[in-house]
Design a protein around this motif. Structure first.
Motif, PDB file in Angstrom:
ATOM      1  N   LEU A 120       1.193  -0.616  -0.457  1.00  0.00           N
ATOM      2  CA  LEU A 120      -0.182   0.380  -0.115  1.00  0.00           C
ATOM      3  C   LEU A 120       0.767   1.434   0.229  1.00  0.00           C
ATOM      4  CD1 LEU A 120      -2.513  -0.589   2.825  1.00  0.00           C
ATOM      5  CD2 LEU A 120      -3.118  -0.698   0.257  1.00  0.00           C
ATOM      6  N   GLN A 124      -1.704   5.484   2.961  1.00  0.00           N
ATOM      7  CA  GLN A 124      -2.720   4.780   2.641  1.00  0.00           C
ATOM      8  C   GLN A 124      -2.889   3.474   4.485  1.00  0.00           C
ATOM      9  OE1 GLN A 124      -4.340   2.638  -0.582  1.00  0.00           O
ATOM     10  NE2 GLN A 124      -4.589   4.881  -2.051  1.00  0.00           N
ATOM     11  N   SER A 154     -11.176   8.598   3.402  1.00  0.00           N
ATOM     12  CA  SER A 154     -10.928   7.854   1.688  1.00  0.00           C
ATOM     13  C   SER A 154      -9.475   7.088   2.354  1.00  0.00           C
ATOM     14  CB  SER A 154     -10.306   9.270   0.919  1.00  0.00           C
ATOM     15  OG  SER A 154     -10.421   8.913  -0.008  1.00  0.00           O
ATOM     16  N   ARG A 155      -9.025   7.587   2.946  1.00  0.00           N
ATOM     17  CA  ARG A 155      -7.400   6.743   2.670  1.00  0.00           C
ATOM     18  C   ARG A 155      -7.874   5.441   3.393  1.00  0.00           C
ATOM     19  NH1 ARG A 155      -2.728  11.104   5.310  1.00  0.00           N
ATOM     20  NH2 ARG A 155      -2.868  12.376   3.337  1.00  0.00           N
ATOM     21  N   SER A 157     -10.587   3.882   3.294  1.00  0.00           N
ATOM     22  CA  SER A 157     -11.788   3.189   1.850  1.00  0.00           C
ATOM     23  C   SER A 157     -10.879   2.132   0.870  1.00  0.00           C
ATOM     24  CB  SER A 157     -12.568   4.426   1.875  1.00  0.00           C
ATOM     25  OG  SER A 157     -13.231   3.327   1.202  1.00  0.00           O
ATOM     26  N   ARG A 158      -9.865   3.088   0.919  1.00  0.00           N
ATOM     27  CA  ARG A 158      -8.840   2.972  -0.742  1.00  0.00           C
ATOM     28  C   ARG A 158      -7.321   1.772  -0.289  1.00  0.00           C
ATOM     29  NH1 ARG A 158      -7.973   8.522  -0.931  1.00  0.00           N
ATOM     30  NH2 ARG A 158      -5.744   8.462  -0.129  1.00  0.00           N
ATOM     31  N   ALA A 159      -7.333   1.444   1.357  1.00  0.00           N
ATOM     32  CA  ALA A 159      -6.727   0.398   1.684  1.00  0.00           C
ATOM     33  C   ALA A 159      -7.425  -0.582   1.472  1.00  0.00           C
ATOM     34  CB  ALA A 159      -5.877   1.144   2.719  1.00  0.00           C
ATOM     35  N   ALA A 161      -9.799  -1.382   0.004  1.00  0.00           N
ATOM     36  CA  ALA A 161     -10.334  -1.705  -1.292  1.00  0.00           C
ATOM     37  C   ALA A 161      -8.701  -2.488  -1.722  1.00  0.00           C
ATOM     38  CB  ALA A 161     -11.131  -0.886  -2.226  1.00  0.00           C
ATOM     39  N   ARG A 162      -7.877  -1.802  -1.452  1.00  0.00           N
ATOM     40  CA  ARG A 162      -6.839  -2.636  -2.912  1.00  0.00           C
ATOM     41  C   ARG A 162      -6.372  -3.717  -1.850  1.00  0.00           C
ATOM     42  NH1 ARG A 162      -3.392  -3.662  -6.734  1.00  0.00           N
ATOM     43  NH2 ARG A 162      -1.550  -3.132  -6.454  1.00  0.00           N
ATOM     44  N   GLU A 165      -7.990  -6.194  -3.125  1.00  0.00           N
ATOM     45  CA  GLU A 165      -7.621  -6.450  -4.949  1.00  0.00           C
ATOM     46  C   GLU A 165      -6.097  -7.493  -4.607  1.00  0.00           C
ATOM     47  OE1 GLU A 165      -5.819  -3.833  -8.332  1.00  0.00           O
ATOM     48  OE2 GLU A 165      -7.440  -2.950  -7.036  1.00  0.00           O
TER      49      GLU A 165
END
Length: 193
Positions: A120, A124, A154-155, A157-159, A161-162, A165
């Motif tokens: 990451l 994040q 936001s960070r 949430s993106r972390a 999701a990543r 993935e």
């Protein structure tokens, strides 16, 4: 000895006790940022020395843990700027040396999680560790990172999701019984630190 001196000694003793109670959390956060136990211990020691020297600036009744995490984070970034580079661990070899493999059922999930966490972006990773790994609220994490609450959300949430993935995870049911991993990926509100 005057009552003022006794009061100062009592305050210092209480402050010292509170500092020592947070050391395991500081060390875990430092390890997540640095990856090297020796360097993490040095960072925690530097944090404690700065906190001790600046204890008069700490407002009693406020969150000591958040104050210490802020000092540690600022010291980490100061050291990184001085070095002019970050330690890269793209293949995960360094992270794999940090701890022995646990014996519980979720040890492979945890190993995969650690590898994914290292991939990451630093902002994040920091946010997800503060919220999911250290049990801070979004407000506290935003204060530690000196940014808006929305930025932290936001960070995180993106972390999440990543991480999902990177680990090829479609639902939380695909995880082993490891509570830390489940906490970070699902964003539960219970503190695990």
């Amino acid at each position: 000895m005057g009552s003022s001196d006794q009061s100062d000694q009592a305050d210092s003793s209480h402050f010292r006790k509170d500092l020592l109670a947070v050391v395991p959390n500081l060390r875990a956060f430092a390890m997540s940022l640095i990856g090297s136990s020796d360097r993490a211990d040095d960072l925690v020691q530097e944090t404690l020395m700065k906190a001790w020297a600046k204890q008069s600036s700490f407002e009693h009744g406020t969150n000591l843990k958040a104050w210490l995490f802020t000092i540690l984070r600022n010291e980490f970034y100061t050291q990184m700027r001085k070095k002019g580079r970050e330690v890269s661990d793209a293949d995960g070899m360094h992270a794999a040396k940090l701890a022995g493999h646990p014996e519980q059922m979720g040890h492979l999930d945890l190993q995969d999680f650690r590898k994914a966490l290292e991939r990451l972006p630093s902002d994040q990773k920091e946010a997800i560790i503060l919220i999911g790994g250290s049990g801070f609220s979004y407000e506290e994490a935003a204060e530690i990172c000196d940014c808006a609450i929305g930025t932290i959300k936001s960070r995180v949430s993106r972390a999440r999701a990543r991480l999902a993935e990177l680990m090829n995870v479609d639902s939380e049911d695909e995880f082993g019984p490891d509570a830390v991993t489940r906490q970070v990926m699902t964003g539960g509100s219970k503190s695990i630190a």
